[in-house]
Design an enzyme around this catalytic site. Structure first.
Site, PDB file in Angstrom:
ATOM      1  N   GLN A 139      -1.849  -9.653  -3.968  1.00 40.03           N
ATOM      2  CA  GLN A 139      -3.109 -10.160  -3.449  1.00 40.03           C
ATOM      3  C   GLN A 139      -4.267  -9.266  -4.059  1.00 40.03           C
ATOM      4  O   GLN A 139      -5.334  -9.984  -4.435  1.00 40.03           O
ATOM      5  CB  GLN A 139      -3.173  -9.990  -1.758  1.00 40.03           C
ATOM      6  CG  GLN A 139      -2.306 -10.855  -1.094  1.00 40.03           C
ATOM      7  CD  GLN A 139      -2.259 -10.577   0.303  1.00 40.03           C
ATOM      8  OE1 GLN A 139      -2.895  -9.552   0.671  1.00 40.03           O
ATOM      9  NE2 GLN A 139      -1.488 -11.271   1.041  1.00 40.03           N
ATOM     10  N   GLN A 184       0.873  -1.308   0.042  1.00 37.80           N
ATOM     11  CA  GLN A 184      -0.114   0.134   0.071  1.00 37.80           C
ATOM     12  C   GLN A 184       0.811   1.252   0.205  1.00 37.80           C
ATOM     13  O   GLN A 184       2.059   1.540   0.469  1.00 37.80           O
ATOM     14  CB  GLN A 184      -0.850  -0.059   1.198  1.00 37.80           C
ATOM     15  CG  GLN A 184      -2.015  -1.027   1.289  1.00 37.80           C
ATOM     16  CD  GLN A 184      -1.532  -2.476   1.708  1.00 37.80           C
ATOM     17  OE1 GLN A 184      -0.382  -2.681   1.860  1.00 37.80           O
ATOM     18  NE2 GLN A 184      -2.708  -3.217   1.837  1.00 37.80           N
ATOM     19  N   GLU A 213      -7.954  -5.279   5.554  1.00 34.96           N
ATOM     20  CA  GLU A 213      -7.830  -6.217   6.441  1.00 34.96           C
ATOM     21  C   GLU A 213      -8.237  -5.954   7.669  1.00 34.96           C
ATOM     22  O   GLU A 213      -8.260  -4.834   8.229  1.00 34.96           O
ATOM     23  CB  GLU A 213      -6.358  -6.600   6.866  1.00 34.96           C
ATOM     24  CG  GLU A 213      -5.641  -7.114   5.432  1.00 34.96           C
ATOM     25  CD  GLU A 213      -4.125  -7.565   5.924  1.00 34.96           C
ATOM     26  OE1 GLU A 213      -3.775  -7.140   6.788  1.00 34.96           O
ATOM     27  OE2 GLU A 213      -3.506  -8.083   4.941  1.00 34.96           O
TER      28      GLU A 213
END
Length: 806
Positions: free
Chosen positions: A218, A175, A510
């Site tokens: 991911q 990120q 998350e």
């Protein structure tokens, strides 16, 4: 000290072939390269800043002036290439070209990011952390002809991480590491050489001639770009307005697995981040792109229609040591802000109260509120642009860190939206920061373009009761759009969306790793807090490409009822959703509301839901409730009847209710119906927002309302004959509970009884003639209590009597 000397030398380079104006003072943490500088010096300078620690307080911005850097002759064989610009890109470093177009700066070489080397001898044995912590770095506004070689200690390894195929550059990030306005003349690989884990990422307004290889990423979001081909993807890969993007295959069988890609033909609204550049006269300026709608492909134009070019004189250049008071004074004077690399501890919020103000941070400039205030508060004005800013929560708790518009804000311009680009929030990690809400958006038509709000899961001051943070993003304004939204580890809802007509394209989240127990992580009676929450009263919302991941680290069976929670409404829509069990214990029971399978052990289990809600085909129900519920023994209601019409549906909003009263036309009903004397028939029906209609409910009844008196009396009247004479008899029983004065009146006169006790009876007989026509007696009662009087009057009929008849 050697690195410091190199930086100082880099800032004061010659100007080469272009006659540049005087260099602006951008502070000690900005490096400007010129094409005349030897490649060896450039690489040495970049190497000197590439080793920053993950939570370092140093910040760097590196700029390349227009021109060509490095030698392209070794492009087909990187292993033997020399004279190339070749360096790893480290933490808190933003490297950008200073051209008006990315094609104005050409790099022969590579500015690459490699994973953490956890297992030195056998890197393939340690895919984690890999690139999972490769945050806070960026490339923008340049052309790269990829020629990559390993550098530093990596070059001396038997199996270097930094080797790639010819014409390929590695950018293995997670990120807060965007690529903007990049022109890659070759391939771009987004993961490590041996497949180490990665959790990115963001690419916008760029061109990649060759193949984008996502590998172990991911998730990844690509917006308004052009790509040759795309290869790979794990759980959530989203393309919005991308030429060359693969077709949507999310949830569809692909080989032995299931597809993970979602493609939108166009992006609903965009506004590219502003950037620093040098114009044809050699002056530094800031280009502020205009907002556009339904965009597709890269667009590097800088003409008048594309945006505004602002001279640097319009900006207050903020340098380390500047105070909140000094910065706010410049904002109040009408200046934009150019915040140079550094960490700014602020004892008050920065107040942006002028429409179309630009706040541009360089080199991950970081704002830290120290007194429990926000870092930035935007007034009730439209068109503000905030870009390139990192905010660290302070140790004194803030209610909000970035507030866009005051609560209840109304000022907005859909064609000139307030925009946040590359705004990154951190709660903990560097220290025990704490903030209730990281970003609060109250202004309508705000655009969020690449946000990472992160409650730290590692670093300093990280614990459930230490780096406290409830929400990453709260949206109260209407018509807000989020493009590339990353929000992680907050202790309540990661995203709380209360505004109407919200739109999200790509969401990654998350859940918190560290709830100490299920009881400590409950949303009322729901297990855990949904990551993405749309308020119950919202009627219109659209979100596409959402991934919610669970890793509960305490070894306790922590459960989340659903990763997404939203009204079940045909106009609150979701597309391409996934829940993933990363590792640990517990899991996510549903993807959205009660839909979608459970994501739980084993590690890496992912569940998908292509769309929500399902088609609305069921009719609503309707009912009529009466008060009183039933008539008397004779089948008649003796007081007014109140009818309440209600409907239910398996979708929101509630169904529309209609009634037809006594054969009249159907009419909407919202309040209870009150029916008076008469015979009545009422029909009711419900229609949902999809047009499904209920069966008709019916009520009928007869109502004869008995009067209700303030002074209750039990009254009677009759006529009778005695000795050939007619008499009128009137009686009253005092049922009021108080002493009462009672007055009896007939055609023959009036008589009054005073202080009649409760339940006592008074009677009076009037002598009349032989004949008495039918008539009525008037019986009135009076009571007094606490200085207040009450009065009731009764009419009692009596029959005609003829006592002279034989």
């Amino acid at each position: 000290m050697i690195a410091g000397a190199l930086l100082a030398g880099a800032i004061n380079l010659g100007t080469g072939d272009v006659a540049y104006a005087a260099e602006p003072d951008l502070g000690p943490n900005v490096i400007v390269f010129d094409p005349s500088m030897p490649v060896e010096e450039i690489n040495s300078t970049l190497a000197g800043i590439s080793g920053e620690a993950e939570f370092s307080q140093n910040r760097h911005a590196v700029f390349f002036k227009p021109g060509t850097y490095g030698d392209a002759s070794g492009e087909d064989d990187p292993a033997t290439a020399t004279g190339i610009v070749n360096a790893e890109l480290g933490y808190y470093t933003a490297i950008s070209g200073l051209g008006a177009s990315p094609e104005d700066v050409r790099i022969n070489g590579a500015l690459h990011v490699e994973p953490v080397r956890a297992c030195e001898a056998n890197p393939w044995d340690c895919p984690q952390p890999g690139s999972l912590t490769r945050f806070w770095r960026s490339l923008s506004n340049m052309t790269i002809n990829p020629i990559q070689r390993p550098v530093g200690v990596d070059a001396d390894r038997p199996f270097p991480s930094g080797i790639t195929d010819p014409h390929t550059m590695r950018y293995a990030v997670s990120q807060a590491a965007p690529l903007r306005r990049m022109n890659i003349e070759g391939n771009l690989t987004l993961f490590g050489r041996v497949g180490e884990y990665a959790s990115g990422g963001y690419l916008a307004n760029s061109n990649v001639d060759g193949t984008l290889i996502s590998g172990s990423q991911q998730q990844w979001f690509t917006r308004d770009s052009t790509v040759g081909t795309w290869d790979g993807g794990v759980w959530n890969t989203v393309f919005s307005g991308v030429e060359g993007a693969p077709a949507t295959d999310f949830g569809q069988p692909v080989g032995s697995g299931t597809g993970n890609k979602t493609t939108l033909e166009t992006t609903p609204i965009t506004r590219e981040a502003p950037y620093l550049y040098i114009d044809d006269a050699g002056h530094y300026r800031v280009f502020v792109p205009a907002a556009r709608t339904e965009t597709r492909g890269h667009d590097w134009s800088t003409d008048a229609d594309a945006g505004d070019s602002l001279p640097l004189e319009d900006f207050f250049i903020v340098k380390e040591g500047a105070t909140a008071a000094q910065i706010n004074a410049q904002l109040a004077a009408g200046k934009h802000l150019l915040i140079t690399p550094g960490v700014y501890h602020l004892d008050a919020a920065l107040h942006v109260d002028r429409a179309e103000t630009v706040v541009l941070g360089l080199g991950y400039a970081s704002l830290v509120p120290t007194a429990g205030d926000a870092a930035i508060e935007v007034g009730d004005v439209p068109g503000v642009t905030i870009a390139g800013i990192t905010v660290d929560a302070g140790e004194q708790r803030s209610d909000v860190l970035v507030q866009v518009g005051p609560r209840g804000a109304t000022a907005a311009d859909p064609a000139d939206p307030t925009t946040l680009s590359d705004v990154f929030i951190r709660v903990g990690g560097a220290w025990a920061g704490t903030a209730t809400t990281s970003i609060e958006v109250n202004s309508p038509h705000t655009l969020l373009d690449h946000i990472w709000a992160w409650r730290a899961d590692h670093g300093a001051g990280v614990a459930w009761d230490s780096n406290v943070g409830d929400h990453g993003l709260v949206v109260n304004g209407d018509d807000v759009t989020a493009l590339g939204l990353f929000v992680e580890h907050y202790q309540k809802t990661q995203v709380q969306w209360n505004g109407e007509r919200g739109r999200t394209v790509f969401y990654q989240s998350e859940l918190p790793y560290d709830p100490p127990s299920q009881a400590a992580w409950m949303d009322g009676d729901r297990l855990g807090y949904a990551s993405y929450r749309v308020a119950d009263d919202v009627r219109h919302h659209l979100a596409e490409g959402l991934g919610v991941y669970a890793y509960f680290e305490r070894g306790i069976d922590i459960r989340l009822e659903s990763g997404i929670q939203a009204p079940r409404s045909p106009d609150v829509r979701f597309r391409s959703m996934t829940s993933v069990f990363l590792n640990g214990s517990g899991g996510i029971d549903h993807i959205i509301n009660d839909a979608g399978a459970t994501a739980e052990a084993p590690s890496g289990t992912s569940r998908q839901l292509v769309s929500y809600p399902p088609a609305d085909t069921a009719a609503p129900t309707v009912r009529i409730d009466a008060d009183p519920a039933a008539p008397g023994a004779d089948g008649v209601y003796t007081r007014a009847v109140t009818l309440t019409v209600s409907g239910t549906d398996d979708f929101t909003p509630p169904p529309t209710l209609e009634v037809a009263v006594d054969g009249a036309a159907w009419a909407p009903v919202g309040e209870p119906l009150v029916l008076g004397d008469g015979a009545h028939t009422v029909e009711a029906r419900a229609t949902d927002s999809s047009g499904n209609r209920s069966t008709v409910a019916r009520w009928s009844g007869t109502i004869r309302i008995a009067p209700v008196h303030d002074v209750p009396l039990e009254v009677s009247a009759h006529t009778q004959c005695l000795d050939g004479k007619a008499y009128i008899v009137a009686s009253a029983v005092n049922r009021s509970g108080l002493a009462a004065d009672i007055r009896l009146t007939s055609e023959e006169g009036t008589v009054k009884f005073t202080r009649v006790a409760p339940d006592d009876t008074v009677t009076y007989i009037w002598k009349a003639s032989k004949r008495v026509p039918a008539g009525s007696a008037t019986i009135a009662g009076y009571t007094w209590k606490d200085g207040q009087g009450k009065y009731s009057s009764y009419q009692v009929d009596y029959r005609a009597t003829d006592c002279g008849k034989k």
